[in-house]
Design a protein around this motif. Structure first.
Motif, PDB file in Angstrom:
ATOM      1  N   LEU A   1       0.831  -1.203   0.000  1.00 12.81           N
ATOM      2  CA  LEU A   1       0.000   0.000   0.000  1.00 12.81           C
ATOM      3  C   LEU A   1       0.870   1.259   0.000  1.00 12.81           C
ATOM      4  N   ILE A   2       1.943   1.241   0.787  1.00 15.71           N
ATOM      5  CA  ILE A   2       2.856   2.392   0.824  1.00 15.71           C
ATOM      6  C   ILE A   2       3.464   2.620  -0.561  1.00 15.71           C
ATOM      7  N   ALA A   3       3.885   1.532  -1.209  1.00 17.62           N
ATOM      8  CA  ALA A   3       4.464   1.654  -2.547  1.00 17.62           C
ATOM      9  C   ALA A   3       3.428   2.178  -3.543  1.00 17.62           C
ATOM     10  N   GLU A   4       2.203   1.692  -3.434  1.00 24.28           N
ATOM     11  CA  GLU A   4       1.130   2.150  -4.333  1.00 24.28           C
ATOM     12  C   GLU A   4       0.825   3.626  -4.110  1.00 24.28           C
ATOM     13  N   ARG A   5       0.809   4.027  -2.845  1.00 26.66           N
ATOM     14  CA  ARG A   5       0.513   5.431  -2.534  1.00 26.66           C
ATOM     15  C   ARG A   5       1.638   6.343  -3.020  1.00 26.66           C
ATOM     16  N   ALA A   6       2.873   5.887  -2.886  1.00 25.12           N
ATOM     17  CA  ALA A   6       4.010   6.682  -3.350  1.00 25.12           C
ATOM     18  C   ALA A   6       3.909   6.940  -4.853  1.00 25.12           C
ATOM     19  N   GLN A   7       3.444   5.944  -5.581  1.00 25.95           N
ATOM     20  CA  GLN A   7       3.276   6.116  -7.028  1.00 25.95           C
ATOM     21  C   GLN A   7       2.059   6.990  -7.342  1.00 25.95           C
ATOM     22  N   ALA A   8       0.997   6.838  -6.552  1.00 26.31           N
ATOM     23  CA  ALA A   8      -0.246   7.558  -6.826  1.00 26.31           C
ATOM     24  C   ALA A   8      -0.082   9.067  -6.662  1.00 26.31           C
ATOM     25  N   VAL A   9       0.726   9.493  -5.679  1.00 25.64           N
ATOM     26  CA  VAL A   9       0.875  10.933  -5.423  1.00 25.64           C
ATOM     27  C   VAL A   9       1.981  11.549  -6.262  1.00 25.64           C
ATOM     28  N   ALA A  10       2.687  10.728  -7.020  1.00 30.81           N
ATOM     29  CA  ALA A  10       3.753  11.249  -7.878  1.00 30.81           C
ATOM     30  C   ALA A  10       3.199  11.613  -9.246  1.00 30.81           C
ATOM     31  N   PRO A  11       3.806  12.584  -9.914  1.00 28.75           N
ATOM     32  CA  PRO A  11       3.400  12.880 -11.304  1.00 28.75           C
ATOM     33  C   PRO A  11       3.602  11.639 -12.181  1.00 28.75           C
ATOM     34  N   ASP A  12       2.854  11.553 -13.260  1.00 28.07           N
ATOM     35  CA  ASP A  12       2.917  10.379 -14.121  1.00 28.07           C
ATOM     36  C   ASP A  12       4.346  10.049 -14.538  1.00 28.07           C
ATOM     37  N   ALA A  13       5.115  11.059 -14.889  1.00 24.45           N
ATOM     38  CA  ALA A  13       6.477  10.838 -15.375  1.00 24.45           C
ATOM     39  C   ALA A  13       7.430  10.393 -14.266  1.00 24.45           C
ATOM     40  N   LYS A  14       6.987  10.520 -13.012  1.00 23.96           N
ATOM     41  CA  LYS A  14       7.871  10.212 -11.888  1.00 23.96           C
ATOM     42  C   LYS A  14       7.424   8.970 -11.110  1.00 23.96           C
ATOM     43  N   ARG A  15       6.435   8.241 -11.600  1.00 22.61           N
ATOM     44  CA  ARG A  15       5.920   7.098 -10.840  1.00 22.61           C
ATOM     45  C   ARG A  15       6.945   5.983 -10.706  1.00 22.61           C
ATOM     46  N   ALA A  16       7.697   5.742 -11.758  1.00 22.42           N
ATOM     47  CA  ALA A  16       8.738   4.717 -11.674  1.00 22.42           C
ATOM     48  C   ALA A  16       9.790   5.116 -10.647  1.00 22.42           C
ATOM     49  N   ASP A  17      10.130   6.404 -10.620  1.00 17.58           N
ATOM     50  CA  ASP A  17      11.103   6.888  -9.636  1.00 17.58           C
ATOM     51  C   ASP A  17      10.556   6.760  -8.222  1.00 17.58           C
ATOM     52  N   ALA A  18       9.253   6.968  -8.053  1.00 11.42           N
ATOM     53  CA  ALA A  18       8.636   6.855  -6.728  1.00 11.42           C
ATOM     54  C   ALA A  18       8.732   5.420  -6.214  1.00 11.42           C
ATOM     55  N   LEU A  19       8.456   4.463  -7.086  1.00 10.81           N
ATOM     56  CA  LEU A  19       8.574   3.061  -6.690  1.00 10.81           C
ATOM     57  C   LEU A  19      10.019   2.719  -6.353  1.00 10.81           C
ATOM     58  N   SER A  20      10.948   3.179  -7.173  1.00  7.85           N
ATOM     59  CA  SER A  20      12.364   2.920  -6.902  1.00  7.85           C
ATOM     60  C   SER A  20      12.791   3.526  -5.579  1.00  7.85           C
ATOM     61  N   SER A  21      12.217   4.690  -5.239  1.00  6.69           N
ATOM     62  CA  SER A  21      12.546   5.343  -3.975  1.00  6.69           C
ATOM     63  C   SER A  21      12.115   4.498  -2.780  1.00  6.69           C
ATOM     64  N   VAL A  22      10.937   3.869  -2.882  1.00  7.24           N
ATOM     65  CA  VAL A  22      10.485   2.979  -1.807  1.00  7.24           C
ATOM     66  C   VAL A  22      11.416   1.772  -1.692  1.00  7.24           C
ATOM     67  N   VAL A  23      11.805   1.210  -2.829  1.00  2.14           N
ATOM     68  CA  VAL A  23      12.721   0.064  -2.823  1.00  2.14           C
ATOM     69  C   VAL A  23      14.046   0.443  -2.167  1.00  2.14           C
ATOM     70  N   VAL A  24      14.565   1.605  -2.517  1.00  2.00           N
ATOM     71  CA  VAL A  24      15.829   2.067  -1.938  1.00  2.00           C
ATOM     72  C   VAL A  24      15.691   2.271  -0.431  1.00  2.00           C
ATOM     73  N   SER A  25      14.561   2.820  -0.007  1.00  3.55           N
ATOM     74  CA  SER A  25      14.333   3.044   1.430  1.00  3.55           C
ATOM     75  C   SER A  25      14.309   1.729   2.195  1.00  3.55           C
ATOM     76  N   VAL A  26      13.655   0.713   1.626  1.00  7.50           N
ATOM     77  CA  VAL A  26      13.633  -0.603   2.272  1.00  7.50           C
ATOM     78  C   VAL A  26      15.029  -1.212   2.267  1.00  7.50           C
ATOM     79  N   ALA A  27      15.753  -1.040   1.167  1.00  8.82           N
ATOM     80  CA  ALA A  27      17.100  -1.612   1.050  1.00  8.82           C
ATOM     81  C   ALA A  27      18.068  -1.018   2.059  1.00  8.82           C
ATOM     82  N   ALA A  28      17.762   0.171   2.572  1.00  3.19           N
ATOM     83  CA  ALA A  28      18.621   0.764   3.598  1.00  3.19           C
ATOM     84  C   ALA A  28      18.713  -0.131   4.828  1.00  3.19           C
ATOM     85  N   GLY A  29      17.683  -0.956   5.053  1.00  2.00           N
ATOM     86  CA  GLY A  29      17.695  -1.872   6.185  1.00  2.00           C
ATOM     87  C   GLY A  29      18.738  -2.959   6.070  1.00  2.00           C
ATOM     88  N   LEU A  30      19.326  -3.146   4.883  1.00  2.00           N
ATOM     89  CA  LEU A  30      20.384  -4.147   4.718  1.00  2.00           C
ATOM     90  C   LEU A  30      21.647  -3.752   5.483  1.00  2.00           C
TER      91      LEU A  30
END
Length: 247
Positions: free
Chosen positions: A45-74
């Protein structure tokens, strides 16, 4: 959290992302199936919301940002946090496996996870194997094949009777690798002490195929009355089945 996240603006979501993900990621390690499913629901849901509030051209970047944030836990201080982050990443990547935008992040994560196969804590190694399972199912062949020399030797180090659970997971992963890349390619990247495993797998291929067909047929009968795919009860069923294969 599932009630609040859909109401957050882009700025509010960005400000709260770290705190929300920290709790959700840890909850993906819950042993209770319902609790784990709730954590996965919140993560998606967080990933979906991050994409939903981003401009169309930035939705892929929004998803990647969530992935990067989770990866910080490594880089977490405890094996539990590292393992939880690996599981959360595997679920995110599996959900979005059909999106070309996720492929570059997936390849980078694949390379990042390879050293974790040498981690001294089995909890971390098990979670790393889960992520690799997902990656092998999601990433294009040409992206994974150059990484096989870095993947196979440390993976096979866990293929011993001292690590029974990991042994079967590793063998399953090796079977998938042989199926995808072929026996000849796998023989080239497999250390000499383990080539007998590949020979044995080749000899057992037909028997394993018959067993798998019978198991899938029986499962189809048992699941005949289940809800339609995508419903709230079974949204994670396909992902959980992928994790269970090889047990």
């Amino acid at each position: 959290l599932q009630a609040i996240a859909p109401r957050l603006s882009a700025d509010q979501l960005h400000a709260a992302l770290g705190r929300m993900l920290g709790e959700v990621v840890l909850a993906t390690k819950e042993s209770n199936v319902k609790s784990r499913a709730a954590a996965f629901d919140a993560l998606l849901l967080i990933a979906e919301r991050a994409q939903a509030v981003a401009p169309d051209a930035k939705r892929a970047d929004a998803l990647s940002s969530v992935v990067v944030s989770v990866a910080a836990g490594l880089a977490g201080k405890t094996p539990h946090m590292v393992a939880a982050s690996l599981l959360a990443l595997s679920r995110l990547l599996y959900e979005h496996r059909a999106s070309p935008a996720i492929t570059p992040a997936g390849i980078r994560l694949f390379e990042t996870v390879l050293p974790l196969l040498r981690h001294r804590e089995q909890e971390v190694v098990r979670a790393a194997v889960v992520l690799l399972k997902v990656q092998l199912a999601a990433l294009p062949r040409e992206a994974v094949e150059p990484l096989l020399p870095r993947l196979v030797p440390p993976l096979l180090a866990w293929c011993s009777n001292k690590h029974a659970h990991l042994k079967y997971q590793v063998r399953y992963l090796m079977e998938r690798l042989v199926k995808r890349f072929g026996l000849e390619v796998m023989m080239q990247v497999t250390p000499e002490p383990h080539t007998r495993l590949l020979t044995h797998m080749r000899k057992q291929k037909e028997r394993a195929r018959r067993h798998t067909d019978a198991r899938l047929a029986a499962k189809a009968v048992r699941d005949g009355d289940d809800d339609e795919p995508g419903g709230p009860r079974n949204r994670h069923a396909e992902y959980e089945a992928l994790l269970g294969e090889g047990d």
